[in-house]
Design an enzyme around this catalytic site. Sequence first.
Site, mmCIF file in Angstrom:
data_model
loop_
_atom_site.group_PDB
_atom_site.id
_atom_site.type_symbol
_atom_site.label_atom_id
_atom_site.label_comp_id
_atom_site.label_asym_id
_atom_site.label_seq_id
_atom_site.Cartn_x
_atom_site.Cartn_y
_atom_site.Cartn_z
ATOM 1 C CB CYS A 380 7.158 -6.803 -0.041
ATOM 2 S SG CYS A 380 6.226 -8.120 1.132
ATOM 3 C CG HIS A 514 4.126 -3.443 0.784
ATOM 4 N ND1 HIS A 514 4.024 -3.641 -0.278
ATOM 5 C CD2 HIS A 514 3.679 -4.414 1.715
ATOM 6 C CE1 HIS A 514 3.941 -5.180 -0.324
ATOM 7 N NE2 HIS A 514 3.761 -5.443 0.634
ATOM 8 C CD GLU A 516 4.010 -0.190 -1.698
ATOM 9 O OE1 GLU A 516 3.379 -1.560 -2.013
ATOM 10 O OE2 GLU A 516 4.936 -0.216 -1.259
#
Length: 542
Positions: A380, A514, A516
């Site tokens: 990001c 993102h 994750e």
Amino acid sequence: MARYVFITGGVVSSLGKGIASAALGALLQARGYRVRLKKLDPYLNVDPGTMSPTQHGEVFVTDDGAETDLDLGHYERFTGRSAMQSDNITTGRIYKNIIDKERRGDYLGATVQVIPHVTNEIKNFVLEGNEDYDFVLCEIGGTVGDIEAMPFVEAIRQLGNDLPRSNAIYVHLTLMPFIAAAGELKTKPTQHSVKELQALGIAPDILLVRADRDIPVDERRKLSLFCNVRPSAVIQALDVASIYDVPMAYHKEGLDSEVLAAFGIEPAPKPRLERWEDVAHRIRTPEGEVTIAVVGKYTGLKDAYKSLIEALYHGGIANRVKVNLEWIESEIFEKEDPSPWLEKVHGILVPGGFGERGSEGKIFAARFARERKVPYFGICFGMQMAVLEAARSLAGIDKASSTEFGPAKEPVIGLMTEWLKGNMLEKRSAAGDLGGTMRLGAYVAHLKPGTKIAEIYGANEISERHRHRYEVNVDYKDQLENCGLTFSGMSPDGVLPETIEYADHPWFIGVQYHPELKSRPLEPHPLFASFIEAAVEQSRLF
């Protein structure tokens, strides 16, 4: 019909209700049941989207664009089920819904009150959309006795009567502290917490007792007697080395068996826990270790990067190595040479963030990684800073900046006003509400065939979750690509850059989304698995 497990907490906050709920969900899944988890948050914010990460921790984003509590990340990681907006609600949203209804006249002139209107709204949230599940685990945030949590506790008390008999149970998580001066564990805090819960009309069926050492049998009997629960329902929840040891630890203590017994499900289906055993084994017996520098701006509160931390550990699980994290405040690099901080690490990760503070330090980190050929992962904001570094250092755009920081002569990063999502045109304005200017939730990206990131994914089309306002300005794409920065992923309409990389670098990837948020211990995200693999290769050069 779904059965309901309500999880409350007492004594102190941060005992791990989210982990406990997620672990119980994983254990029930291992026995073949379909499980859904929901979270009730007592704060007055509509959602955590505008809350500071240093206060609330990470904001977890779902595929459908909800900004939710970080515990939903635990739910996803442990159960593999993707969370939805309908899995998390706050006092703020409850009251907003009620006020909207009152203004429309839905209550037909009735006096709007906490009981029954607020509690009914909470109950509707808990009960909706559960037709396809065997168990719904509902975690109530905060601790028993908190004034803001009272409507939630009252609502789940009412549900105990509304639902058919044996269709709802209550699990209460408490703390059993060890008093060093006395040399013993103390039951009194748990007794008082249960007494408070009973005064509110709820009698817990199971006590989950956090402690830092084994709880003697006599102390368990005491808790059973004074808290009015079966001796077998006093479950010790001891500290473990990794959160991924929790499902096996709770199973060993009999939590899942006791839950099923409370519902009258006996004999219970046998669990299949081989995958959790494998994860625990990989964590306990690594074949090496790597050090990753996380150059961020909220490093004072690790919960601000909760999913990121776990995704890095998942990358370690995939590669059978231990991942050590070096936390570096990015502002340091604006005053000092980054070399002494970064020379010994095997990978550099620059995570997301908002605002100008610390941005130059992140740019320095990206430059160090590019020039020294250290594996770099920009997520990001971390991707945007890598693009600014390339614009300044390689493309000669000295004034390259982001309009997030103020008026920019060369707006390499800017606020895009419209884009396509599927067949729909989405628009935003800088003057809108903070949440309204966000690109939130799952978006499709097209990856350029033959690029490293396409190879890692094994696909040319992916869907990942976003949470950001600003984008890399596509008008600078050709200029930057002429200097060696490859735009390896774009939005389907070609307007929004999604990924960047350097072809002549061992591992340098930036992503606007993102990843994750979609990584799980049983299914590590391919980007994190590949990043840690690159870090392992880097460690062999030392």
